[in-house]
Scaffold this motif. Structure first.
Motif, mmCIF file in Angstrom:
data_model
loop_
_atom_site.group_PDB
_atom_site.id
_atom_site.type_symbol
_atom_site.label_atom_id
_atom_site.label_comp_id
_atom_site.label_asym_id
_atom_site.label_seq_id
_atom_site.Cartn_x
_atom_site.Cartn_y
_atom_site.Cartn_z
ATOM 1 N N ILE A 278 51.882 31.936 37.795
ATOM 2 C CA ILE A 278 50.584 32.489 38.189
ATOM 3 C C ILE A 278 50.819 33.878 38.766
ATOM 4 C CG2 ILE A 278 48.544 32.249 39.653
ATOM 5 C CD1 ILE A 278 48.999 29.251 39.696
ATOM 6 N N VAL A 279 50.176 34.875 38.182
ATOM 7 C CA VAL A 279 50.226 36.249 38.684
ATOM 8 C C VAL A 279 48.887 36.529 39.353
ATOM 9 C CG1 VAL A 279 50.431 38.698 38.088
ATOM 10 C CG2 VAL A 279 51.791 36.983 36.852
ATOM 11 N N MET A 280 48.910 36.989 40.601
ATOM 12 C CA MET A 280 47.656 37.189 41.316
ATOM 13 C C MET A 280 47.776 38.372 42.260
ATOM 14 S SD MET A 280 48.016 33.814 43.721
ATOM 15 C CE MET A 280 49.628 33.309 44.313
ATOM 16 N N GLY A 281 46.629 38.988 42.547
ATOM 17 C CA GLY A 281 46.644 40.075 43.505
ATOM 18 C C GLY A 281 45.599 41.126 43.237
ATOM 19 N N ASP A 282 45.726 42.220 43.967
ATOM 20 C CA ASP A 282 44.822 43.370 43.835
ATOM 21 C C ASP A 282 45.367 44.234 42.705
ATOM 22 O OD1 ASP A 282 43.300 45.625 44.049
ATOM 23 O OD2 ASP A 282 43.621 45.943 46.187
ATOM 24 N N MET A 283 44.780 44.094 41.525
ATOM 25 C CA MET A 283 45.279 44.797 40.345
ATOM 26 C C MET A 283 44.667 46.188 40.197
ATOM 27 S SD MET A 283 47.182 42.265 39.535
ATOM 28 C CE MET A 283 47.924 42.618 37.955
ATOM 29 N N ASN A 284 43.623 46.461 40.984
ATOM 30 C CA ASN A 284 42.956 47.773 40.946
ATOM 31 C C ASN A 284 42.604 48.192 39.518
ATOM 32 O OD1 ASN A 284 42.459 48.889 43.591
ATOM 33 N ND2 ASN A 284 44.675 48.867 43.890
ATOM 34 N N VAL A 285 41.941 47.285 38.816
ATOM 35 C CA VAL A 285 41.593 47.537 37.411
ATOM 36 C C VAL A 285 40.081 47.475 37.208
ATOM 37 C CG1 VAL A 285 43.755 46.538 36.601
ATOM 38 C CG2 VAL A 285 41.736 45.084 36.759
ATOM 39 N N HIS A 286 39.652 48.080 36.117
ATOM 40 C CA HIS A 286 38.302 47.866 35.595
ATOM 41 C C HIS A 286 38.480 47.407 34.160
ATOM 42 C CE1 HIS A 286 36.445 49.450 39.130
ATOM 43 N NE2 HIS A 286 36.904 50.677 38.959
ATOM 44 N N VAL A 287 38.037 46.175 33.857
ATOM 45 C CA VAL A 287 38.222 45.626 32.511
ATOM 46 C C VAL A 287 36.898 45.297 31.834
ATOM 47 C CG1 VAL A 287 40.527 44.719 32.995
ATOM 48 C CG2 VAL A 287 38.521 43.291 33.447
ATOM 49 N N GLY A 288 35.786 45.734 32.435
ATOM 50 C CA GLY A 288 34.489 45.514 31.811
ATOM 51 C C GLY A 288 33.771 44.261 32.235
ATOM 52 N N LYS B 195 33.286 50.605 32.313
ATOM 53 C CA LYS B 195 34.227 51.076 31.310
ATOM 54 C C LYS B 195 35.645 50.659 31.693
ATOM 55 C CE LYS B 195 35.816 55.339 29.037
ATOM 56 N NZ LYS B 195 35.679 56.811 29.002
ATOM 57 N N VAL B 196 36.418 50.237 30.697
ATOM 58 C CA VAL B 196 37.811 49.852 30.936
ATOM 59 C C VAL B 196 38.621 51.104 31.273
ATOM 60 C CG1 VAL B 196 39.889 48.817 29.942
ATOM 61 C CG2 VAL B 196 37.629 47.906 29.347
ATOM 62 N N ASN B 197 39.350 51.076 32.411
ATOM 63 C CA ASN B 197 40.163 52.232 32.774
ATOM 64 C C ASN B 197 41.627 52.013 32.370
ATOM 65 O OD1 ASN B 197 41.116 50.477 34.718
ATOM 66 N ND2 ASN B 197 40.369 51.630 36.470
ATOM 67 N N GLU B 198 42.473 53.002 32.672
ATOM 68 C CA GLU B 198 43.875 52.933 32.260
ATOM 69 C C GLU B 198 44.577 51.739 32.911
ATOM 70 O OE1 GLU B 198 47.219 53.690 30.195
ATOM 71 O OE2 GLU B 198 45.262 54.672 29.937
ATOM 72 N N ASN B 199 44.306 51.490 34.186
ATOM 73 C CA ASN B 199 44.882 50.314 34.842
ATOM 74 C C ASN B 199 44.434 49.031 34.157
ATOM 75 O OD1 ASN B 199 46.220 51.838 36.710
ATOM 76 N ND2 ASN B 199 45.070 51.149 38.491
ATOM 77 N N GLY B 200 43.157 48.992 33.771
ATOM 78 C CA GLY B 200 42.618 47.821 33.084
ATOM 79 C C GLY B 200 43.282 47.591 31.747
ATOM 80 N N ARG B 201 43.522 48.673 31.011
ATOM 81 C CA ARG B 201 44.188 48.547 29.712
ATOM 82 C C ARG B 201 45.601 48.003 29.884
ATOM 83 N NH1 ARG B 201 43.519 46.757 25.392
ATOM 84 N NH2 ARG B 201 41.447 47.726 25.509
ATOM 85 N N LYS B 202 46.294 48.431 30.926
ATOM 86 C CA LYS B 202 47.650 47.921 31.172
ATOM 87 C C LYS B 202 47.629 46.417 31.428
ATOM 88 C CE LYS B 202 50.139 51.970 32.985
ATOM 89 N NZ LYS B 202 49.123 52.991 32.671
ATOM 90 N N MET B 203 46.652 45.950 32.220
ATOM 91 C CA MET B 203 46.592 44.519 32.508
ATOM 92 C C MET B 203 46.220 43.725 31.257
ATOM 93 S SD MET B 203 44.533 42.417 35.490
ATOM 94 C CE MET B 203 43.004 42.157 34.558
ATOM 95 N N ILE B 204 45.293 44.243 30.464
ATOM 96 C CA ILE B 204 44.917 43.566 29.223
ATOM 97 C C ILE B 204 46.112 43.476 28.283
ATOM 98 C CG2 ILE B 204 43.511 43.773 27.132
ATOM 99 C CD1 ILE B 204 41.323 45.030 28.910
ATOM 100 N N ASP B 205 46.852 44.570 28.150
ATOM 101 C CA ASP B 205 48.042 44.578 27.289
ATOM 102 C C ASP B 205 49.085 43.586 27.797
ATOM 103 O OD1 ASP B 205 46.881 46.507 25.724
ATOM 104 O OD2 ASP B 205 47.995 48.177 26.607
ATOM 105 N N PHE B 206 49.233 43.497 29.125
ATOM 106 C CA PHE B 206 50.184 42.548 29.706
ATOM 107 C C PHE B 206 49.792 41.116 29.345
ATOM 108 C CE2 PHE B 206 50.925 39.531 33.178
ATOM 109 C CZ PHE B 206 52.317 39.509 33.205
ATOM 110 N N CYS B 207 48.511 40.792 29.497
ATOM 111 C CA CYS B 207 48.031 39.438 29.193
ATOM 112 C C CYS B 207 48.206 39.109 27.710
ATOM 113 C CB CYS B 207 46.562 39.293 29.593
ATOM 114 S SG CYS B 207 46.269 39.259 31.370
ATOM 115 N N GLU B 208 47.822 40.043 26.847
ATOM 116 C CA GLU B 208 47.914 39.792 25.412
ATOM 117 C C GLU B 208 49.367 39.706 24.951
ATOM 118 O OE1 GLU B 208 45.655 42.928 23.632
ATOM 119 O OE2 GLU B 208 43.719 41.963 24.051
ATOM 120 N N GLY B 209 50.213 40.573 25.490
ATOM 121 C CA GLY B 209 51.605 40.597 25.070
ATOM 122 C C GLY B 209 52.410 39.401 25.533
ATOM 123 N N ASN B 210 51.973 38.764 26.633
ATOM 124 C CA ASN B 210 52.725 37.630 27.195
ATOM 125 C C ASN B 210 51.945 36.317 27.135
ATOM 126 O OD1 ASN B 210 55.239 38.994 28.528
ATOM 127 N ND2 ASN B 210 53.504 40.292 29.082
#
Length: 260
Positions: A94-104, A109-124
């Motif tokens: 379980i990964v949890m915390g303040d990710m400081n993202v906007h994912v929609g 609008k999805v920001n750069e931090n949000g894209r990184k988290m989405i890519d992390f979830c999809e890739g793993n």
């Protein structure tokens, strides 16, 4: 309580930590994930329930807020997360915390931090519980703004044990602009998955885009001939079809009348 301070900024109140009840009788082991400066915002704990021969990997992290330092620092942090989840791929993580993202999730609008988290979830192959089963949307608010920046992410092994997840929305009185995210986890996998399959869903009306809802509904051809019952049935079908397009559903919290 196990925690890590923040050396770089020397700022009071900054850091990541984990509080565990002594009554749980867990065997805790902190996993080293890198040098102090690179990993100070990531705490990885191996939590073992010895008598049941069960283990879970808990990762508490803080991602740098969007700004000049965010790109460089968060790339390093996600590299550490990637290494951790690959090392413990056979364990519930379980990964949890303040990710400081906007994912929609709030229509933003999805920001750069949000894209990184989405890519992390999809890739793993991690599931974002805020999106899939979470009840409640915004996790941070002040007098003027609301945002969804705190998240709980799980791999397949952990998902089998998740009973529910919700944003407290002031259920817990804590002195912070962040809301508490509550995840209910049970060691018995099959039993939990069966329970989850019986949980009902409800429309998430607060987050609905009613302007778009009205536009879509207006495209349907309305037949005014026939009796009232037929017209009501036709209207119900149109409303449901529109709602499926423009209003998402969330899992309802079960109320069994029993202490949990």
């Amino acid at each position: 309580m196990i925690g890590k301070g923040h050396v770089k900024w020397q700022k009071k109140g900054v850091g990541v930590g984990l509080i565990v009840k002594n009554a749980l009788n867990w065997k805790l082991e902190e996993i080293c994930v890198g040098n102090e400066l690179e990993s100070e915002d990531i705490l990885v704990m191996r939590c073992e329930k010895v008598e049941a021969n069960k283990c879970i990997i808990l990762v508490v992290c803080y991602m740098t807020t969007m700004g000049p330092l965010a790109q460089e620092e968060n790339v390093k942090k996600y590299t550490i997360l990637e290494r951790v989840v690959q090392e413990f791929t056979r364990f519930p993580v379980i990964v949890m915390g303040d990710m400081n993202v906007h994912v929609g999730i709030l229509g933003e609008k999805v920001n750069e931090n949000g894209r990184k988290m989405i890519d992390f979830c999809e890739g793993n192959e991690f599931e974002n519980l805020n999106v899939t089963i979470g009840i409640g949307l915004h996790t941070w608010e002040n007098k003027e703004w609301k945002a969804a920046i705190d998240y709980k992410l799980v791999n397949h092994e952990a998902r089998q044990h998740v009973r529910e997840m919700y944003v407290d929305e002031n259920e817990f009185d804590i002195d912070t602009v962040h809301q508490m995210l509550v995840l209910k986890y049970k060691w018995g996998g099959k039993e939990v998955m069966q329970e989850m399959s019986s949980v009902k869903e409800k429309w998430c009306l607060k987050a609905a885009n009613w302007e778009e809802f009205d536009k879509v509904l207006g495209r349907y051809a309305w037949t005014r001939n026939g009796n009232v019952n037929d017209m009501n049935k036709e209207m119900a079908k149109m409303l449901y079809a529109t709602a499926k397009q423009r209003i998402r559903k969330v899992k309802c919290r079960r109320s069994t009348g029993k202490a949990r």
